[in-house]
Scaffold this active site. Structure first.
Site, PDB file in Angstrom:
ATOM      1  N   SER A  68       0.829  -1.189  -0.025  1.00 25.74           N
ATOM      2  CA  SER A  68       0.105  -0.114   0.240  1.00 25.74           C
ATOM      3  C   SER A  68       0.714   1.188  -0.063  1.00 25.74           C
ATOM      4  O   SER A  68       1.574   1.537  -0.971  1.00 25.74           O
ATOM      5  CB  SER A  68      -0.878  -0.129   1.163  1.00 25.74           C
ATOM      6  OG  SER A  68      -1.713   1.083   1.016  1.00 25.74           O
ATOM      7  N   ASP A 282      -2.469   6.491  -3.233  1.00 30.02           N
ATOM      8  CA  ASP A 282      -1.284   5.790  -2.794  1.00 30.02           C
ATOM      9  C   ASP A 282      -1.030   4.499  -3.565  1.00 30.02           C
ATOM     10  O   ASP A 282      -1.241   4.369  -4.730  1.00 30.02           O
ATOM     11  CB  ASP A 282      -1.681   5.235  -1.077  1.00 30.02           C
ATOM     12  CG  ASP A 282      -2.948   4.131  -1.263  1.00 30.02           C
ATOM     13  OD1 ASP A 282      -3.749   4.133  -2.146  1.00 30.02           O
ATOM     14  OD2 ASP A 282      -2.903   3.243  -0.159  1.00 30.02           O
ATOM     15  N   ASP A 284      -1.142   1.282  -3.925  1.00 36.73           N
ATOM     16  CA  ASP A 284      -2.196   0.421  -4.419  1.00 36.73           C
ATOM     17  C   ASP A 284      -3.427   0.853  -4.571  1.00 36.73           C
ATOM     18  O   ASP A 284      -4.440   0.261  -5.151  1.00 36.73           O
ATOM     19  CB  ASP A 284      -2.353  -0.721  -3.331  1.00 36.73           C
ATOM     20  CG  ASP A 284      -3.014  -0.525  -2.082  1.00 36.73           C
ATOM     21  OD1 ASP A 284      -2.957   0.698  -1.782  1.00 36.73           O
ATOM     22  OD2 ASP A 284      -3.642  -1.320  -1.338  1.00 36.73           O
ATOM     23  N   ASN A 378      -7.155   9.589   6.006  1.00 37.75           N
ATOM     24  CA  ASN A 378      -6.184   9.530   4.978  1.00 37.75           C
ATOM     25  C   ASN A 378      -6.668   9.263   3.759  1.00 37.75           C
ATOM     26  O   ASN A 378      -5.883   9.025   2.911  1.00 37.75           O
ATOM     27  CB  ASN A 378      -5.414   8.248   5.534  1.00 37.75           C
ATOM     28  CG  ASN A 378      -6.237   7.063   5.610  1.00 37.75           C
ATOM     29  OD1 ASN A 378      -7.172   6.760   4.932  1.00 37.75           O
ATOM     30  ND2 ASN A 378      -5.760   6.034   6.581  1.00 37.75           N
ATOM     31  N   SER A 499       0.530   1.333  17.127  1.00 35.74           N
ATOM     32  CA  SER A 499       0.585   1.038  15.471  1.00 35.74           C
ATOM     33  C   SER A 499       0.301  -0.521  15.396  1.00 35.74           C
ATOM     34  O   SER A 499       0.457  -1.231  16.206  1.00 35.74           O
ATOM     35  CB  SER A 499       1.976   1.268  14.968  1.00 35.74           C
ATOM     36  OG  SER A 499       2.201   0.467  13.788  1.00 35.74           O
ATOM     37  N   GLY A 500      -0.480  -0.746  14.278  1.00 39.06           N
ATOM     38  CA  GLY A 500      -0.883  -2.144  14.079  1.00 39.06           C
ATOM     39  C   GLY A 500       0.403  -2.922  13.900  1.00 39.06           C
ATOM     40  O   GLY A 500       0.137  -4.451  13.604  1.00 39.06           O
ATOM     41  N   THR A 501       1.487  -2.173  13.266  1.00 38.58           N
ATOM     42  CA  THR A 501       2.711  -3.003  12.545  1.00 38.58           C
ATOM     43  C   THR A 501       3.835  -3.084  13.362  1.00 38.58           C
ATOM     44  O   THR A 501       4.748  -3.794  13.041  1.00 38.58           O
ATOM     45  CB  THR A 501       2.770  -2.700  11.125  1.00 38.58           C
ATOM     46  OG1 THR A 501       2.865  -1.251  10.950  1.00 38.58           O
ATOM     47  CG2 THR A 501       1.424  -3.451  10.279  1.00 38.58           C
TER      48      THR A 501
END
Length: 547
Positions: A68, A282, A284, A378, A499-501
């Site tokens: 993404s 963005d 993707d 976003n 954050s999720g990551t």
């Protein structure tokens, strides 16, 4: 059809061995990370998609290979369920466990998934796979396909497509083509036909001018936009920059995330006339934001909140004029600008719900309405219409022109997921019908200044939130300190979330003035560093380039 699970182990051991011991978790964005560590992840997601398809009675499951808005060296993978929605939450933990198990235990673990979920391993299975245009995507696509083949599933490779296109293909196939044909050409045809019917030959109207500059983030969205232009009957004059040709890298100083977070145009932006409509997507093409510069050279952003308010107001007007009774609702996250929420509630009188960050939460809530509008700030969002809404609108369209417009809008909107190109065409349609330029659009309300910070921490899991992520319950005492700080600022609002990551905590702040906003973000950031195990460099006082 007999399936030997030893094949899965052999594939994994010989071709896609697990080379990283780092624990990874399936989140809102699926799995993401450096591309060189993802081969085993991709293979196993091919296996999982095949099992998921069989679990869902042979329905098509999608696998999208993309990172993404992340930098070009990253890649990722996410699964698409039969109705085009994100992977069911109950299977996220199955995905996480499958990816983290050792090669030696893989065969036994797959057997356990089959047994625990009562999957008929002999039944048919169908998986669609797409990828973005990162240089490592073809290799990773092969790994997914081999995962499907290892369990004798049927795989269809679509090559380079946007994430929304893959969602479209999955839904098209699973609705027996009621949503459209699962081909790239059918996708273009459906959107362009609806857009040009809505335009009805009127290319300019009032203040609306038929020119757009499109920043493709050097990603797949640029390629597909060029394909749209070839097929459109000059119904929209689009200049595409950051096409992915030459030295430019995906999302590098361009694209929706860069423009939104940095509050500035892409570095490669050509000089254009003041008030020219500019669009950034963005990597993707599932996020879109608008922007322009005014006659003083000042940057102005029209983000997902602005798109949501534009769309909601337009839909409400059409529904009212069609004289139909439908439940409309707009879904936001805590990142939505407070001024946009005030405008929607007080001016548009449009019901608003707030949910945790992540498109799956927004989409799920939007389905509770007859017409559900959702956009993250976003720029990720869409509109969903219930079957009842579609039937009601179709009946009204027999006598009401406004209802006919609504029917065409349904075809223009990719309901399955946020689709940057579909959303852009929707915005262009609304601005044209209203006779608005960007000055008219941005004048509907004044955004509160806002600021986002990323605070590095030892372990992001020390932060726990509630109330759609607006209140922090752990570590104890942090929310009380945030509340104290916020109370010192006019129209102040701030929240923190993990954050999720990665091990960072995201800080959001807004207040009546830019200076207050910077100070509020700084103060809350310092609180996070002190109370949540900050490991990064200490924040610098506002005014420094390092903030």
């Amino acid at each position: 059809m007999s399936i030997n699970l030893r094949t899965v182990y052999a594939f994994a051991r010989e071709m896609y061995p697990k080379i990283s011991t780092e624990y990874v978790q399936y989140g809102t964005a699926g799995f993401r990370g450096k591309a060189e560590f993802l081969d085993s992840v991709m293979f196993r997601m091919g296996v999982l998609a095949t099992l998921r398809s069989r679990y869902r009675g042979g329905a098509v499951i999608g696998v999208m290979i993309t990172a993404s808005h992340n930098p070009e060296p990253d890649n990722g993978v996410k699964l698409v369920d039969p109705k085009g929605e994100m992977l069911d939450a109950s299977w996220e933990s199955i995905a996480t466990d499958l990816v983290n198990v050792s090669d030696q235990d893989l065969e036994q673990h797959v057997a356990k998934i089959i047994k625990d979920n009562n999957i008929d391993i002999t039944s048919s299975s169908h998986v669609f796979v797409g990828m973005d245009n990162r240089y490592h995507s073809p290799r990773l696509l092969k790994a997914v396909a081999d995962g499907v083949i290892a369990l004798k599933g049927n795989v269809r490779e679509f090559g380079i497509v946007t994430t929304p296109m893959l969602h479209f293909f999955v839904v098209a196939a699973n609705t027996k083509e009621a949503y459209g044909k699962p081909t790239e050409e059918a996708y273009y045809e459906k959107l362009i036909s609806a857009f040009e019917s809505l335009r009805n030959g009127q290319l300019e109207n009032g203040n609306y001018k038929n020119n757009v500059v499109f920043d493709g983030a050097n990603g797949v969205g640029a390629r597909k936009m060029l394909q749209f232009i070839k097929r459109m009957n000059k119904s929209l004059n689009i200049s595409v920059i950051n096409q992915g040709i030459g030295p430019g890298k995906i999302n590098d100083e361009c694209g929706a995330d860069y423009v939104k977070v940095q509050q500035r145009p892409p570095i490669s932006m050509p000089i254009v006339e003041p008030f020219t409509r500019c669009v950034s997507v963005d990597g993707d093409a599932d996020r879109v934001v608008y922007f322009f510069t005014n006659d003083k050279g000042e940057f102005q952003l029209l983000d997902g909140d602005r798109i949501a308010t534009l769309v909601a107001g337009y839909l409400m007007d059409l529904v009212t004029r069609s004289e139909i009774d439908l439940r409309l609702g707009l879904v936001q996250t805590a990142y939505a600008n407070g001024a946009s929420t005030d405008y929607i509630v007080n001016e548009l009188k449009f019901p608003v719900s707030c949910v945790p960050t992540g498109v799956k939460h927004l989409h799920h809530k939007a389905l509770e309405y007859d017409i559900g509008v959702y956009f993250e700030a976003n720029g990720h969002g869409t509109i969903v219409f219930s079957d009842h809404a579609k039937a009601t609108i179709a009946t009204a369209a027999e006598t009401k022109a406004s209802a006919k417009t609504l029917l065409l809008l349904i075809d223009l909107i990719n309901e399955t997921v946020g689709d940057a190109i579909s959303d852009m065409l929707l915005v262009e349609t609304i601005l044209n019908h209203k006779g608005w330029d960007v000055k008219d659009w941005i004048s509907t309300y004044n955004d509160l200044p806002n600021r986002q910070l990323k605070i590095k921490v030892q372990d992001r899991n020390v932060i726990e939130t509630t109330n759609a992520e607006r209140d922090c319950v752990k570590p104890e005492g942090l929310q009380a300190e945030i509340n104290k700080v916020v109370s010192n600022y006019k129209r102040g609002r701030s929240f923190v979330r993990p954050s999720g990551t990665e091990d960072i905590v995201r800080v959001y702040a807004e207040a009546a003035t830019r200076e207050d906003t910077e100070n509020l973000a700084y103060e809350v950031g310092v609180l996070v560093q002190r109370l949540a195990g900050g490991v990064g460099p200490e924040l610098t006082q506002p005014g420094s380039a390092h903030l």
